[in-house]
Design an enzyme around this catalytic site. Structure first.
Site, PDB file in Angstrom:
ATOM      1  CB  ALA A 114      48.366  10.306  87.490  1.00  0.00           C
ATOM      2  CB  VAL A 134      59.366  11.455  85.209  1.00  0.00           C
ATOM      3  CG1 VAL A 134      59.107  12.892  85.633  1.00  0.00           C
ATOM      4  CG2 VAL A 134      60.308  11.403  84.009  1.00  0.00           C
ATOM      5  N   GLY A 175      63.087  18.670  78.791  1.00  0.00           N
ATOM      6  CA  GLY A 175      63.417  18.192  80.136  1.00  0.00           C
ATOM      7  C   GLY A 175      63.736  19.276  81.136  1.00  0.00           C
ATOM      8  CB  ILE A 195      66.241  23.208  78.958  1.00  0.00           C
ATOM      9  CG1 ILE A 195      67.494  22.370  78.712  1.00  0.00           C
ATOM     10  CG2 ILE A 195      66.438  24.629  78.438  1.00  0.00           C
ATOM     11  CD1 ILE A 195      67.898  22.282  77.247  1.00  0.00           C
ATOM     12  N   GLY A 233      68.393   1.235  74.852  1.00  0.00           N
ATOM     13  CA  GLY A 233      67.104   1.671  75.384  1.00  0.00           C
ATOM     14  C   GLY A 233      66.861   3.160  75.218  1.00  0.00           C
ATOM     15  CE  LYS A 236      60.509  16.612  73.731  1.00  0.00           C
ATOM     16  NZ  LYS A 236      61.822  15.930  73.743  1.00  0.00           N
TER      17      LYS A 236
END
EC number: 1.1.1.3
Lengths: 431, 431
Positions: free
Chosen positions: A10, A15, A136, A138, A189, A207
């Site tokens: 989805a 990614v 990410g 890691i 960006g 996080k």
């Protein structure tokens, strides 16, 4: 070899498309490692037309990710829709309702709704995994949940927003002020649509809240994270810090103290020679301290197609192998409500202020600190072009933040300051 | 809560005692995370009398670890006996024969016998896990096996022998020669009983062989690792390297190339500003490069009671949670026999030699390199107290090691050198 694990993806942004492409390119390698094929059966995204670098017609299409999550030919839903509510949450809820495992990279949603979603998934024996949501590529979620499972966790630290670290190191390297580098980052960006998510520490705070929950067995509590952004960090702060052997980082720290859970995401000074101090550019770092293992440092790319897709696949392959882990390392229903520490543990602080060049001004400022019980470790007054204002840098001995804030308030009331002082915590990293 | 997982600990040295103490001290925390109690039922060691910091009488005692492995009240055998054969191997074989899972920290045994032991364990559906065998508390086995499972692994690197890194950094910091620091390390008890295990690169080579197997799906092949120790690294090499922006590290590197698996453990030059270059003292570092994730750096203590016990418990808790992973990330029987690359990939080399101070000496040396097709990037001749000998440092452009070795042989034959040149590979780490 067993039946394939069938994925519904989805969200086909960077990614999602990355995940599909790796599963196509490395099908045999992944099947060998997972012990069974892992294949995408259905996908969903906002627009179907776009070229994403792979043949969309190989997969069933759903306009609505909630319908994707209900498909009989999907065993596991990879949620990469994004957003802390709306379709992303609906998708996960639908996946749970239909008995599908879930892998997500959605830190905002988990920080806000992770507790209820994990409980709902676990009540049905489902996995909800999120390695890609934190730093990410890691492997910090796995390291904390599994590798350090025999440790009482002493402290979790992290530079977990690449954009902020890019801005801070670029300011230092190029000698440019915050506003200029912010504009650069925006043009490149690098910033979220709402840039306060980055520079306000919110994204990194999400996080940290997730890691804290694993570390301390506490219910996910994003509100417990004290947030302070990097907007007030000046090039002067970065230079003064550097002169004293420090670097300025947007650092997340979570610790369980006698006063409760201390969790903060704020610009801090760290020793320049430490791994955290040496971290430049958009790279992320997570530092885990356990009572047995000592300090473990994990460094890598915190964002981007490949690294984030790699983390998603880590969770997907974990599930394909038959590993069934709780979202936060122990059943979500067993997580306890953590007490929130009312203030951070005492620490040395860096203080920058602009003194009006009047007799007795420095004495007044020093008295405010002294009255609050805060002693001064180092003080420097810098050259200044404007004769009427003197930039002063102070480093205090260990002080509690409430005491420091009270002292700063009093300093401001003396009328000898121009503007508001900047106070940055010096996070201690003894070796 | 389910039935406890019952451990038999074979070997009560530093690590074994550490495991027992953590399981006593953190019983509740570990039970919460593992989803069931983890308890020691029986132990075994060479001598029973010794004070190990815990009450031995709480556990059943076996003089013979093989009998420990056969006990009905043991589900999982923790093998910390040590040694690449003998009682350690007998213990693991007994555990397999009696249907027990195994966790070990024994790199030497796995490097030499891991293939057969893993196949035997897996044939009976048992787990044989070894996080503690590689780089102590650093979760590199888990990271490579699980977190990077969606990646084709490009390169595995590591500083995985703390003693060697201690010696090299101490030589640099204190300006002391190898022999002096070696003697110091020996007096401090940092060296194995047979010190060539450390300084000859054997211990670190064992670890690299294990990581290579996971990374490339190849059968464990310690013989494939080209070993070169640090005995010939001089303080001069360390200083010259530093002048040029490098550090000398005993670096393990494994890569799959078109010519086969390249695996080497040797002193190399790495950029001083890189995480590997910044690693000082006994700390270990493992660097994993995957095609999707990019470069992941893991840093931590590579030895010691707490860190190694933490890694042992990571595997123990993994098994307590019901996670069943293959020893090398895919069934051992499915690992392929890797072709051994006959030589390492080309790289720049650092060369130090002592030239006799005769006319034409340098030209002769340069001609040997030129004839071998090796071009020179940088050359320095240093001041020298002894007028008859000139220390010369060369950095070559990329060269194959066989070409370089041929050139060095020719140089030696010219008769203008005193002693043998030292050649150190410069491992490239582009950012």
């Amino acid at each position: 070899m067993s039946d394939p694990l069938r994925l519904g993806i989805a969200g086909l942004g960077t990614v999602g498309a990355g995940v599909v492409k790796i599963l196509e390119k490395r099908a045999d390698l992944i099947a060998a490692r997972a012990g069974r094929p892992v294949k995408v059966t259905a996908v969903s995204a906002r627009t179907q037309g776009k070229d994403r670098g792979f043949d969309l017609s190989a997969y069933a299409w759903e306009d609505d990710p909630v319908r994707l999550a209900a498909r009989d030919d999907v065993d596991l839903v990879v949620e990469l829709v994004g957003g802390d509510n709306g379709p992303a949450k609906d998708t996960i809820e639908a996946a749970i309702a239909h008995g599908k495992d879930i892998v997500t990279a959605n830190k905002a949603m988990l920080a806000l709704h992770g507790q209820e979603l994990a409980e709902a998934a676990e009540a049905k024996g489902l996995c909800l995994r999120f390695e890609a949501a934190v730093a990410g590529g890691i492997p910090c979620v796995k390291a904390l949940t599994e590798s350090l499972a025999g440790n009482r966790i002493e402290r979790v630290m992290g530079v977990m927003n690449g954009t902020c670290n890019y801005i801070l190191t670029r300011m230092e390297d190029a000698g440019l002020p915050y506003d200029t580098v912010f504009a650069e980052a925006s043009a490149l960006g690098y910033l979220e649509a709402d840039p306060t998510l980055d520079v306000g520490g919110i994204d990194a705070g999400h996080k940290l809240a997730l890691l804290a929950s694993i570390a301390y067995g506490t219910r996910v509590d994003f509100e417990a994270v004290r947030l302070e952004g990097i907007e007030r960090v000046s090039i002067a702060d970065i230079r003064h810090a550097s002169d004293m052997g420090f670097k300025v980082k947007l650092l997340g720290v979570a610790r369980m103290t006698g006063r409760g859970l201390e969790a903060r995401m704020s610009p801090c000074l760290v020793p320049a020679a430490s791994p955290l101090g040496q971290l430049s550019g958009a790279t992320n770092m997570v530092v885990l301290e356990g009572d047995a293992v000592g300090r473990i440092v994990l460094r890598g790319a915190g964002a981007g197609e490949g690294p984030t897709a790699s983390a998603v696949l880590s969770d997907v392959i974990e599930i394909a192998r038959g590993t069934r882990l709780s979202t936060f390392g122990q059943p979500a229903a067993s997580l306890v409500k953590g007490t929130r520490a009312q203030s951070g543990s005492p620490a040395p602080y860096y203080l920058r202020m602009e003194l009006q060049d009047k007799p007795g001004a420095l004495a007044k400022v020093a008295a405010c600190l002294g009255d609050a019980g805060i002693s001064i470790d180092r003080m420097r007054q810098y050259d200044h072009a404007d004769a009427s204002i003197a930039p002063v840098i102070l480093v205090t001995h260990k002080a509690g933040r409430p005491d420091l804030d009270a002292a700063i308030e009093r300093m401001t009331e003396t009328g000898v300051l121009t503007g508001e002082p900047v106070a940055l915590r010096i996070e201690e990293l003894d070796d």
